[in-house]
Design an enzyme around this catalytic site. Structure first.
Site, PDB file in Angstrom:
ATOM      1  N   LYS A   1      -8.502  -9.542  -2.375  1.00  0.00           N
ATOM      2  CA  LYS A   1     -10.161  -8.200  -2.590  1.00  0.00           C
ATOM      3  C   LYS A   1      -9.710  -7.095  -3.229  1.00  0.00           C
ATOM      4  CE  LYS A   1     -10.052  -4.191   0.128  1.00  0.00           C
ATOM      5  NZ  LYS A   1      -9.457  -3.308   0.989  1.00  0.00           N
TER       6      LYS A   1
ATOM      7  N   LYS B   1      -4.655  -7.740  -1.837  1.00  0.00           N
ATOM      8  CA  LYS B   1      -5.008  -7.492  -2.176  1.00  0.00           C
ATOM      9  C   LYS B   1      -4.704  -6.580  -3.649  1.00  0.00           C
ATOM     10  CE  LYS B   1      -5.818  -3.038   0.171  1.00  0.00           C
ATOM     11  NZ  LYS B   1      -6.564  -2.346   1.538  1.00  0.00           N
TER      12      LYS B   1
HETATM   13  C1  PBG Z   1      -7.273   0.292   3.757  1.00  0.00           C
HETATM   14  C2  PBG Z   1      -7.987  -0.255   2.742  1.00  0.00           C
HETATM   15  C3  PBG Z   1      -8.748   0.273   1.978  1.00  0.00           C
HETATM   16  C4  PBG Z   1     -10.512  -0.163   1.790  1.00  0.00           C
HETATM   17  C5  PBG Z   1      -9.804  -1.440   3.334  1.00  0.00           C
HETATM   18  N1  PBG Z   1      -8.866  -0.982   3.786  1.00  0.00           N
HETATM   19  C6  PBG Z   1      -8.744   1.512   0.757  1.00  0.00           C
HETATM   20  C7  PBG Z   1      -8.181   1.919  -0.562  1.00  0.00           C
HETATM   21  O1  PBG Z   1      -6.838   0.285  -0.112  1.00  0.00           O
HETATM   22  O2  PBG Z   1      -7.547   2.273  -0.783  1.00  0.00           O
HETATM   23  C8  PBG Z   1     -10.927  -0.730   0.661  1.00  0.00           C
HETATM   24  C9  PBG Z   1     -12.341  -1.297   1.553  1.00  0.00           C
HETATM   25  C10 PBG Z   1     -13.515  -0.503   0.160  1.00  0.00           C
HETATM   26  O3  PBG Z   1     -13.067  -0.665  -1.024  1.00  0.00           O
HETATM   27  O4  PBG Z   1     -14.187  -1.260   0.361  1.00  0.00           O
HETATM   28  N2  PBG Z   1      -5.844   0.793   2.761  1.00  0.00           N
END
Ligand code: PBG
Length: 360
Positions: A285, A232
């Protein structure tokens, strides 16, 4: 001599290529039936996962400003939405929560009657054969909006953040890793108890998959799989999500725990470690700007591979389409198809419901 910038893979080099006019690739592109016959990649509704944002109250369906077509839903509305989506052939949803209250230990994330726990119970009891995934993170439930516990290192020495939403401007702060694991594990067990089928940690703390696996097993949930947001990245493409989930960090950013967008080799290490710790499925992601990471992960690991088409990817398509700069449906389907072609077998996308309609 000019060197080719792209290395030709050994397998490709062996394919005999006859020159034009013997070979005409357009022969198989002539009609839609021929194109369908030779199509290498297909989208199916079963491979899509639909994200839902659950908020308190009843009868609430509040559109997210930066994500037209995406809503904050109260539990009753979420049940309706899941029923409709399931009827279209989408098997899985993933839940995010907007709690009534936020604090410094993310109580709303692991509370027995937390917002996601309530939604999971309602959905599991009212909709048949649906896979409910629970996003495990603390940012939506922390007053400061970070994904772990924050420790402030003041001149007076280390102290917890306390009730203040932000540390004093001069103080150094840290998102502490190991202490956060306990809360993530507690959240995971609580979600499993409420009926969540798949635990999906998105926090990026080191060791969280192992901690969650251990806690689930100890609580008797040895059959509950973990889908780890393994690679991520710290991405600007999450902007609209933070509005949808009200989870923007109140100070600083997430660069000390989410990955540097520049690093693909490190992404492979992240994935490898999560697999060693017991991940059953892995995720990359965001999706479209990171197709090379998806392809590399597909090549290297044999676990089911998911990709998350994130809020910013969705918002960009929507914004351009509203300006009539692109053909919305066409770009939506193309973006999903290409994420799949890159190697993701599972796609988390805000388009899940609509794409399923078009695929029917
Ligand atoms: C929680 C999380 C996030 C997303 C999914 N889980 C936001 C982040 O890390 O700031 C992002 C999903 C999206 O942008 O559609 N940490």
């Amino acid at each position: 001599m000019i060197e080719s910038a792209v290395a030709v893979p050994a397998a490709a080099a062996r394919i005999p290529v006859m020159a034009f006019p013997a070979n005409r690739l357009r022969r198989l592109r002539r009609t839609e039936t021929l194109r369908a016959l030779v199509r290498e990649t297909r989208l199916t509704p079963e491979s899509l996962v639909y994200p839902l944002f659950i908020c308190p109250g009843t009868g609430i369906r509040k559109e997210v400003r930066s994500m037209p077509g995406v809503f904050n839903l109260s539990v009753d509305e979420a049940v309706k939405e899941v029923r409709e989506t399931r009827a279209l052939g989408v098997l899985s949803i993933i839940l995010f929560g907007l709690p009534e209250k936020k604090d410094e230990v993310a109580t709303g994330a692991w509370a027995e009657d937390g917002i996601v726990q309530r939604a999971a119970r309602a959905i599991k009891s009212e909709v048949r054969d649906v896979v409910v995934m629970g996003d495990v993170c603390l940012c939506e439930y922390m007053s400061h909006g970070h994904c772990g516990i924050v420790k402030v290192n003041d001149k007076a020495g280390p102290q917890s953040l306390g009730a203040a939403a932000a540390p004093p401007a001069t103080a150094e702060y840290e998102i502490v890793n190991d202490a956060s694991l306990e809360l993530l594990a507690r959240t995971s067990v609580s979600l499993a108890r409420s009926g969540v089928d798949i635990i999906a940690p998105s926090d990026m703390m080191d060791g969280r998959v192992g901690a969650i696996r251990g806690a689930l097993d100890e609580a008797g949930f040895e059959n509950t799989p973990i889908l780890s947001y393994a690679a991520k990245f710290s991405s600007g493409f999450y902007g609209p999500f933070r509005e949808a989930a009200d989870s923007a960090p109140q100070f600083g950013d997430r660069r000390s725990y989410q990955m540097d967008p520049a690093n693909i080799r490190e992404a492979m290490r992240e994935i490898e470690l999560d697999i060693e710790e017991g991940a059953d499925m892995i995720m990359v992601k965001p999706a479209m700007p990171y197709l090379d990471v998806i392809a590399a992960a597909r090549d290297r690991f044999d676990l089911p591979l998911a990709a998350y088409q994130v809020s910013g990817e969705y918002a960009m398509i929507e914004a351009a389409a509203r300006n009539q700069w692109i053909d919305r449906e066409r770009v939506m389907m193309e973006s999903l198809l290409c994420i799949r072609r890159a190697g993701a077998s599972i796609i988390l996308t805000y388009y899940a419901k609509e794409a399923a309609k078009l695929l029917a």
